[in-house]
Design a protein around this motif. Structure first.
Motif, PDB file in Angstrom:
ATOM      1  N   THR A 131       0.867  -1.204   0.141  1.00  0.00           N
ATOM      2  CA  THR A 131      -0.131  -0.132   0.042  1.00  0.00           C
ATOM      3  C   THR A 131       0.863   1.356   0.042  1.00  0.00           C
ATOM      4  O   THR A 131       0.362   2.358  -0.387  1.00  0.00           O
ATOM      5  CB  THR A 131      -0.983   0.064   1.298  1.00  0.00           C
ATOM      6  OG1 THR A 131      -0.129  -0.017   2.339  1.00  0.00           O
ATOM      7  CG2 THR A 131      -1.985  -1.121   1.165  1.00  0.00           C
ATOM      8  N   LYS A 132       2.044   1.217   0.349  1.00  0.00           N
ATOM      9  CA  LYS A 132       3.000   2.327   0.435  1.00  0.00           C
ATOM     10  C   LYS A 132       4.260   2.141   0.207  1.00  0.00           C
ATOM     11  O   LYS A 132       5.004   0.745   0.520  1.00  0.00           O
ATOM     12  CB  LYS A 132       2.814   2.772   1.936  1.00  0.00           C
ATOM     13  CG  LYS A 132       3.258   4.213   2.064  1.00  0.00           C
ATOM     14  CD  LYS A 132       3.617   4.869   3.514  1.00  0.00           C
ATOM     15  CE  LYS A 132       2.383   4.356   4.469  1.00  0.00           C
ATOM     16  NZ  LYS A 132       2.531   4.928   5.708  1.00  0.00           N
TER      17      LYS A 132
ATOM     18  N   GLU B 134       8.693   3.506   0.916  1.00  0.00           N
ATOM     19  CA  GLU B 134       9.196   4.702   1.208  1.00  0.00           C
ATOM     20  C   GLU B 134      10.629   4.450   0.612  1.00  0.00           C
ATOM     21  O   GLU B 134      11.350   3.446   0.588  1.00  0.00           O
ATOM     22  CB  GLU B 134       9.376   4.558   2.684  1.00  0.00           C
ATOM     23  CG  GLU B 134       7.968   4.843   3.170  1.00  0.00           C
ATOM     24  CD  GLU B 134       7.758   4.635   4.863  1.00  0.00           C
ATOM     25  OE1 GLU B 134       8.760   4.232   5.440  1.00  0.00           O
ATOM     26  OE2 GLU B 134       6.834   5.038   5.178  1.00  0.00           O
TER      27      GLU B 134
ATOM     28  N   SER C 296       7.865   9.324   1.269  1.00  0.00           N
ATOM     29  CA  SER C 296       6.715   8.039   1.337  1.00  0.00           C
ATOM     30  C   SER C 296       5.538   8.376   0.266  1.00  0.00           C
ATOM     31  O   SER C 296       5.067   9.680   0.315  1.00  0.00           O
ATOM     32  CB  SER C 296       6.219   8.146   2.778  1.00  0.00           C
ATOM     33  OG  SER C 296       5.267   7.101   2.987  1.00  0.00           O
ATOM     34  N   MET C 297       5.024   7.283  -0.486  1.00  0.00           N
ATOM     35  CA  MET C 297       3.964   7.555  -1.222  1.00  0.00           C
ATOM     36  C   MET C 297       3.240   6.436  -1.459  1.00  0.00           C
ATOM     37  O   MET C 297       3.780   5.397  -1.339  1.00  0.00           O
ATOM     38  CB  MET C 297       4.374   7.980  -2.760  1.00  0.00           C
ATOM     39  CG  MET C 297       5.281   7.220  -3.353  1.00  0.00           C
ATOM     40  SD  MET C 297       5.628   7.741  -5.098  1.00  0.00           S
ATOM     41  CE  MET C 297       6.557   9.320  -4.845  1.00  0.00           C
ATOM     42  N   GLY C 298       2.066   6.637  -1.635  1.00  0.00           N
ATOM     43  CA  GLY C 298       0.921   5.283  -1.989  1.00  0.00           C
ATOM     44  C   GLY C 298       1.526   4.711  -3.084  1.00  0.00           C
ATOM     45  O   GLY C 298       1.883   5.204  -3.952  1.00  0.00           O
ATOM     46  N   VAL C 299       1.253   3.345  -3.070  1.00  0.00           N
ATOM     47  CA  VAL C 299       1.514   2.465  -4.409  1.00  0.00           C
ATOM     48  C   VAL C 299       0.912   2.807  -5.459  1.00  0.00           C
ATOM     49  O   VAL C 299       1.545   2.805  -6.467  1.00  0.00           O
ATOM     50  CB  VAL C 299       1.360   0.947  -3.876  1.00  0.00           C
ATOM     51  CG1 VAL C 299      -0.087   0.698  -3.977  1.00  0.00           C
ATOM     52  CG2 VAL C 299       1.988   0.063  -4.914  1.00  0.00           C
TER      53      VAL C 299
ATOM     54  N   TYR D 190       2.792   5.721  -6.744  1.00  0.00           N
ATOM     55  CA  TYR D 190       4.297   5.367  -7.125  1.00  0.00           C
ATOM     56  C   TYR D 190       3.926   4.737  -8.481  1.00  0.00           C
ATOM     57  O   TYR D 190       5.037   4.884  -9.690  1.00  0.00           O
ATOM     58  CB  TYR D 190       4.808   4.440  -6.232  1.00  0.00           C
ATOM     59  CG  TYR D 190       6.018   3.654  -6.460  1.00  0.00           C
ATOM     60  CD1 TYR D 190       7.438   4.373  -6.541  1.00  0.00           C
ATOM     61  CD2 TYR D 190       5.930   2.314  -7.334  1.00  0.00           C
ATOM     62  CE1 TYR D 190       8.574   3.570  -7.008  1.00  0.00           C
ATOM     63  CE2 TYR D 190       7.032   1.795  -7.699  1.00  0.00           C
ATOM     64  CZ  TYR D 190       8.338   2.464  -7.584  1.00  0.00           C
ATOM     65  OH  TYR D 190       9.649   1.710  -8.005  1.00  0.00           O
TER      66      TYR D 190
END
Length: 125
Positions: free
Chosen positions: A38-39, A41, A46-49, A52
């Motif tokens: 889900t994430k 880093e 840090s970003m949501g999948v 990304y």
């Protein structure tokens, strides 16, 4: 009388061995289940999948892992799939595909897998 005792003991041993061979030991470890990333880093970002994947131009791809209670797991991460065995000793999850072994940490109901400075955070589906 000795013969009856010996036959009885042999029957008990055979029964125990037969039961031990039926099915393996099932695990109730908190890591058992179906997981998805889900994430992500990396380098302090840090970003949501979904964010990304969009930024990487990858669209809709699988980023999932299934950990079974029989000690086996399977993964499908961006088209790369694999299977293997796992072990859990709180808080460390060890995944072994037969050629590589990686460790992850189970914390706050997530699995955090770090590779080459990138952390992938899995949450249960």
């Amino acid at each position: 009388m000795k013969k009856r005792v010996a036959v009885f003991m042999l029957a008990v041993v055979m029964t125990v061995l037969a039961l031990a061979g039926c099915g393996g030991k099932k695990s109730s470890a908190p890591v058992v289940g179906d997981w998805k990333i889900t994430k992500i880093e990396a380098m302090g970002v840090s970003m949501g999948v979904d964010e990304y994947l969009s930024a990487a131009g990858m669209g809709d791809v699988k980023m999932e892992m299934s950990i079974k209670d029989n000690g086996k797991f399977s993964m499908d991460i961006v088209g790369e799939s694999g299977t293997g065995t796992w072990k859990y000793e709180e808080p460390t999850l060890t995944l072994d595909d037969g050629s590589d072994t990686v460790t992850a940490e189970y914390k706050d109901s997530t699995i955090v897998l770090e590779m080459s400075g990138v952390s992938m955070i899995f949450e249960k589906k």
